[in-house]
Design a protein around this motif. Structure first.
Motif, PDB file in Angstrom:
ATOM      1  N   GLU A 130      11.908   4.915 -16.477  1.00 22.65           N
ATOM      2  CA  GLU A 130      12.385   4.875 -15.095  1.00 22.65           C
ATOM      3  C   GLU A 130      13.184   3.602 -14.844  1.00 22.65           C
ATOM      4  O   GLU A 130      12.763   2.508 -15.215  1.00 22.65           O
ATOM      5  CB  GLU A 130      11.197   4.927 -14.131  1.00 22.65           C
ATOM      6  N   SER A 131      14.342   3.739 -14.241  1.00 22.06           N
ATOM      7  CA  SER A 131      15.160   2.572 -13.908  1.00 22.06           C
ATOM      8  C   SER A 131      14.724   2.003 -12.566  1.00 22.06           C
ATOM      9  O   SER A 131      14.153   2.713 -11.731  1.00 22.06           O
ATOM     10  CB  SER A 131      16.641   2.947 -13.856  1.00 22.06           C
ATOM     11  N   MET A 132      14.996   0.718 -12.359  1.00 20.56           N
ATOM     12  CA  MET A 132      14.603   0.050 -11.116  1.00 20.56           C
ATOM     13  C   MET A 132      15.830  -0.403 -10.348  1.00 20.56           C
ATOM     14  O   MET A 132      16.730  -1.002 -10.929  1.00 20.56           O
ATOM     15  CB  MET A 132      13.722  -1.163 -11.419  1.00 20.56           C
ATOM     16  N   ASP A 133      15.844  -0.126  -9.053  1.00 19.83           N
ATOM     17  CA  ASP A 133      16.903  -0.671  -8.224  1.00 19.83           C
ATOM     18  C   ASP A 133      16.455  -2.029  -7.681  1.00 19.83           C
ATOM     19  O   ASP A 133      15.324  -2.481  -7.942  1.00 19.83           O
ATOM     20  CB  ASP A 133      17.276   0.277  -7.083  1.00 19.83           C
ATOM     21  N   ALA A 134      17.309  -2.679  -6.937  1.00 16.88           N
ATOM     22  CA  ALA A 134      17.021  -4.031  -6.448  1.00 16.88           C
ATOM     23  C   ALA A 134      15.805  -4.057  -5.524  1.00 16.88           C
ATOM     24  O   ALA A 134      15.001  -4.996  -5.565  1.00 16.88           O
ATOM     25  CB  ALA A 134      18.251  -4.589  -5.724  1.00 16.88           C
ATOM     26  N   VAL A 135      15.654  -3.017  -4.708  1.00 10.31           N
ATOM     27  CA  VAL A 135      14.529  -2.965  -3.764  1.00 10.31           C
ATOM     28  C   VAL A 135      13.205  -2.855  -4.518  1.00 10.31           C
ATOM     29  O   VAL A 135      12.226  -3.533  -4.201  1.00 10.31           O
ATOM     30  CB  VAL A 135      14.697  -1.778  -2.791  1.00 10.31           C
ATOM     31  N   HIS A 136      13.187  -1.995  -5.529  1.00 10.77           N
ATOM     32  CA  HIS A 136      11.975  -1.810  -6.343  1.00 10.77           C
ATOM     33  C   HIS A 136      11.627  -3.101  -7.081  1.00 10.77           C
ATOM     34  O   HIS A 136      10.457  -3.505  -7.138  1.00 10.77           O
ATOM     35  CB  HIS A 136      12.196  -0.664  -7.333  1.00 10.77           C
ATOM     36  N   LYS A 137      12.626  -3.736  -7.650  1.00  6.36           N
ATOM     37  CA  LYS A 137      12.405  -4.979  -8.383  1.00  6.36           C
ATOM     38  C   LYS A 137      11.850  -6.060  -7.456  1.00  6.36           C
ATOM     39  O   LYS A 137      10.948  -6.824  -7.834  1.00  6.36           O
ATOM     40  CB  LYS A 137      13.711  -5.456  -9.024  1.00  6.36           C
ATOM     41  N   GLN A 138      12.375  -6.124  -6.246  1.00  7.76           N
ATOM     42  CA  GLN A 138      11.894  -7.110  -5.276  1.00  7.76           C
ATOM     43  C   GLN A 138      10.439  -6.831  -4.898  1.00  7.76           C
ATOM     44  O   GLN A 138       9.637  -7.761  -4.762  1.00  7.76           O
ATOM     45  CB  GLN A 138      12.782  -7.086  -4.034  1.00  7.76           C
ATOM     46  N   ALA A 139      10.087  -5.552  -4.748  1.00 11.93           N
ATOM     47  CA  ALA A 139       8.710  -5.185  -4.421  1.00 11.93           C
ATOM     48  C   ALA A 139       7.764  -5.557  -5.556  1.00 11.93           C
ATOM     49  O   ALA A 139       6.658  -6.062  -5.329  1.00 11.93           O
ATOM     50  CB  ALA A 139       8.630  -3.693  -4.124  1.00 11.93           C
ATOM     51  N   LEU A 140       8.194  -5.330  -6.794  1.00 13.28           N
ATOM     52  CA  LEU A 140       7.387  -5.692  -7.962  1.00 13.28           C
ATOM     53  C   LEU A 140       7.177  -7.192  -8.031  1.00 13.28           C
ATOM     54  O   LEU A 140       6.075  -7.671  -8.328  1.00 13.28           O
ATOM     55  CB  LEU A 140       8.069  -5.196  -9.239  1.00 13.28           C
TER      56      LEU A 140
ATOM     57  N   LEU B 133      -8.241 -10.318  -5.871  1.00 12.05           N
ATOM     58  CA  LEU B 133      -7.396 -10.180  -7.059  1.00 12.05           C
ATOM     59  C   LEU B 133      -7.337  -8.726  -7.505  1.00 12.05           C
ATOM     60  O   LEU B 133      -6.251  -8.210  -7.823  1.00 12.05           O
ATOM     61  CB  LEU B 133      -7.936 -11.063  -8.186  1.00 12.05           C
ATOM     62  N   GLU B 134      -8.474  -8.066  -7.527  1.00 10.45           N
ATOM     63  CA  GLU B 134      -8.512  -6.656  -7.925  1.00 10.45           C
ATOM     64  C   GLU B 134      -7.694  -5.805  -6.968  1.00 10.45           C
ATOM     65  O   GLU B 134      -7.022  -4.849  -7.382  1.00 10.45           O
ATOM     66  CB  GLU B 134      -9.967  -6.182  -7.970  1.00 10.45           C
ATOM     67  N   GLU B 135      -7.736  -6.137  -5.680  1.00  7.98           N
ATOM     68  CA  GLU B 135      -6.941  -5.413  -4.684  1.00  7.98           C
ATOM     69  C   GLU B 135      -5.455  -5.577  -4.963  1.00  7.98           C
ATOM     70  O   GLU B 135      -4.678  -4.613  -4.891  1.00  7.98           O
ATOM     71  CB  GLU B 135      -7.275  -5.948  -3.293  1.00  7.98           C
ATOM     72  N   GLU B 136      -5.049  -6.814  -5.289  1.00  3.33           N
ATOM     73  CA  GLU B 136      -3.629  -7.073  -5.560  1.00  3.33           C
ATOM     74  C   GLU B 136      -3.179  -6.368  -6.838  1.00  3.33           C
ATOM     75  O   GLU B 136      -2.064  -5.836  -6.903  1.00  3.33           O
ATOM     76  CB  GLU B 136      -3.389  -8.582  -5.687  1.00  3.33           C
ATOM     77  N   ILE B 137      -4.022  -6.352  -7.860  1.00  6.26           N
ATOM     78  CA  ILE B 137      -3.674  -5.671  -9.106  1.00  6.26           C
ATOM     79  C   ILE B 137      -3.517  -4.172  -8.856  1.00  6.26           C
ATOM     80  O   ILE B 137      -2.603  -3.526  -9.390  1.00  6.26           O
ATOM     81  CB  ILE B 137      -4.746  -5.927 -10.185  1.00  6.26           C
ATOM     82  N   SER B 138      -4.386  -3.617  -8.020  1.00  8.26           N
ATOM     83  CA  SER B 138      -4.297  -2.194  -7.682  1.00  8.26           C
ATOM     84  C   SER B 138      -2.977  -1.888  -6.988  1.00  8.26           C
ATOM     85  O   SER B 138      -2.329  -0.861  -7.282  1.00  8.26           O
ATOM     86  CB  SER B 138      -5.472  -1.807  -6.779  1.00  8.26           C
ATOM     87  N   GLU B 139      -2.549  -2.761  -6.089  1.00  5.13           N
ATOM     88  CA  GLU B 139      -1.272  -2.563  -5.386  1.00  5.13           C
ATOM     89  C   GLU B 139      -0.092  -2.666  -6.350  1.00  5.13           C
ATOM     90  O   GLU B 139       0.901  -1.946  -6.208  1.00  5.13           O
ATOM     91  CB  GLU B 139      -1.147  -3.589  -4.258  1.00  5.13           C
ATOM     92  N   LEU B 140      -0.199  -3.558  -7.337  1.00  2.55           N
ATOM     93  CA  LEU B 140       0.866  -3.678  -8.340  1.00  2.55           C
ATOM     94  C   LEU B 140       0.957  -2.412  -9.180  1.00  2.55           C
ATOM     95  O   LEU B 140       2.058  -1.903  -9.446  1.00  2.55           O
ATOM     96  CB  LEU B 140       0.601  -4.893  -9.225  1.00  2.55           C
ATOM     97  N   LYS B 141      -0.190  -1.893  -9.592  1.00  2.45           N
ATOM     98  CA  LYS B 141      -0.213  -0.683 -10.418  1.00  2.45           C
ATOM     99  C   LYS B 141       0.454   0.496  -9.718  1.00  2.45           C
ATOM    100  O   LYS B 141       1.099   1.332 -10.365  1.00  2.45           O
ATOM    101  CB  LYS B 141      -1.652  -0.317 -10.768  1.00  2.45           C
ATOM    102  N   GLN B 142       0.303   0.544  -8.401  1.00  3.53           N
ATOM    103  CA  GLN B 142       0.837   1.680  -7.642  1.00  3.53           C
ATOM    104  C   GLN B 142       2.359   1.753  -7.675  1.00  3.53           C
ATOM    105  O   GLN B 142       2.933   2.836  -7.499  1.00  3.53           O
ATOM    106  CB  GLN B 142       0.358   1.607  -6.199  1.00  3.53           C
ATOM    107  N   ILE B 143       3.009   0.621  -7.908  1.00  3.19           N
ATOM    108  CA  ILE B 143       4.481   0.637  -7.877  1.00  3.19           C
ATOM    109  C   ILE B 143       5.107   0.327  -9.237  1.00  3.19           C
ATOM    110  O   ILE B 143       6.315   0.134  -9.345  1.00  3.19           O
ATOM    111  CB  ILE B 143       5.026  -0.362  -6.827  1.00  3.19           C
ATOM    112  N   LEU B 144       4.276   0.273 -10.291  1.00  3.87           N
ATOM    113  CA  LEU B 144       4.835   0.040 -11.625  1.00  3.87           C
ATOM    114  C   LEU B 144       5.756   1.189 -12.004  1.00  3.87           C
ATOM    115  O   LEU B 144       5.441   2.366 -11.750  1.00  3.87           O
ATOM    116  CB  LEU B 144       3.710  -0.075 -12.653  1.00  3.87           C
ATOM    117  N   PRO B 145       6.897   0.904 -12.629  1.00  2.00           N
ATOM    118  CA  PRO B 145       7.815   1.978 -13.020  1.00  2.00           C
ATOM    119  C   PRO B 145       7.233   2.806 -14.162  1.00  2.00           C
ATOM    120  O   PRO B 145       6.496   2.284 -15.011  1.00  2.00           O
ATOM    121  CB  PRO B 145       9.064   1.214 -13.466  1.00  2.00           C
ATOM    122  N   GLN B 146       7.546   4.067 -14.178  1.00  2.00           N
ATOM    123  CA  GLN B 146       7.130   4.945 -15.265  1.00  2.00           C
ATOM    124  C   GLN B 146       8.025   4.710 -16.474  1.00  2.00           C
ATOM    125  O   GLN B 146       9.099   4.126 -16.374  1.00  2.00           O
ATOM    126  CB  GLN B 146       7.214   6.408 -14.816  1.00  2.00           C
ATOM    127  N   ALA B 147       7.571   5.163 -17.630  1.00  2.00           N
ATOM    128  CA  ALA B 147       8.354   4.995 -18.859  1.00  2.00           C
ATOM    129  C   ALA B 147       9.739   5.617 -18.696  1.00  2.00           C
ATOM    130  O   ALA B 147       9.868   6.783 -18.309  1.00  2.00           O
ATOM    131  CB  ALA B 147       7.616   5.648 -20.031  1.00  2.00           C
TER     132      ALA B 147
END
Length: 289
Positions: free
Chosen positions: A209-219, A193-207
């Motif tokens: 920052e807009s998201m395209d479809a690819v980024h949203k799908q990855a999130l 779980l901690e590993e997955e949370i770390s991977e999520l944090k790495q791709i979170l958008p910055q304040a």
């Protein structure tokens, strides 16, 4: 509606839209014509797909279950109608795609019910419920063999029933665990779980920052991995993830209801109050539990 399940023996014709302002009736054909009209003239209905409707089908099933539990006949009638709408909606779209229509669905259902109840419709008399269950399993085995002939072999996790995402996740994990695919203790699940949370944090958008479809799908993928991992922790602790989440949902409803009630006493609403005011009332609600 069609009268045969054979897609190759008929030309698929989607229902024709009703014209003018229709009056409600108890006729299923009128309902199909109304649905066709919505698909022709309503912007929201037009843009829907079978995939986009999935959340609504799940939502309506839950709302029906809640209405039945509460016992309000008018609500039950309305919620059953909403479930029926999902069936009609999907059939309309598939008919437009030349796949099948409501008649095919009804035919398939009747065929299944007749096939699975030989003790009712044939000379196959079964003495008790245990015998009925045994015969049912035999019929299911025949149906599974037919699915295999159609290129859909039965897999180890196929026995997991459909349900909410949390319920399916926990059931899948339990089934896989019985096959030896599991951690020995909860520590392994927590580490994952901690590993997955770390991977999520790495791709979170910055304040900002807009998201395209690819980024949203990855999130969406990484967030799903986190939720799945959290369910695994619950399972290793012998807790039900669905029940735990529902407890949190009910707690949130109760606390926010308290906030609104306290604001109303002050002549305010959530919309006219600051986050600081509501946060203070949230803490007060926790003290009243």
């Amino acid at each position: 509606m069609s009268k045969t399940p054979d897609m190759h023996d008929k030309k698929m014709i989607a229902p024709k839209p009703v014209m003018g302002v229709p009056e409600p009736t108890a006729n299923i054909h009128d309902l199909l014509a109304l649905m066709a009209r919505l698909r022709a003239d309503c912007p929201w209905d037009i843009k829907q797909t079978n995939h986009s409707l999935i959340p609504y089908a799940i939502e309506e099933a839950y709302e029906l279950a809640e209405a039945i539990q509460e016992g309000d006949i008018e609500d039950i009638k309305g919620e059953l109608g909403d479930v029926l709408l999902q069936v009609i909606f999907h059939c309309q779209i598939y008919a437009e795609q030349q796949q099948f229509d409501l008649g095919d669905v009804i035919y398939t259902l009747q065929s299944k019910l007749i096939r699975r109840h030989p003790h009712v419709f044939e000379a196959d008399q079964l003495p008790d419920e245990a015998a009925v269950k045994k015969r049912w399993d035999e019929i299911k085995a025949i149906e599974n063999a037919e699915r295999e002939r159609r290129g859909k072999p039965k897999r180890s996790l196929d026995a997991v029933k459909a349900g909410s995402a949390l319920m399916q996740a926990q059931s899948l994990q339990q089934a896989a665990s019985k096959l030896g695919f599991d951690w020995e203790g909860v520590a392994g699940a927590v580490e994952k779980l901690e590993e997955e949370i770390s991977e999520l944090k790495q791709i979170l958008p910055q304040a900002g920052e807009s998201m395209d479809a690819v980024h949203k799908q990855a999130l969406e993928k990484e967030l799903g991995d986190c939720v799945f991992g959290l369910v695994n922790v619950a399972r290793k602790l012998n807790l039900d993830a669905e029940a735990a989440t529902l407890t949190c949902v009910h707690k949130f409803r109760s606390r926010f209801g308290f906030i609104e009630a306290q604001l109303a006493k002050q002549g305010k609403t959530a919309q006219t109050s600051s986050l600081e005011e509501m946060d203070a009332l949230w803490e007060l609600a926790k003290q009243h539990e």
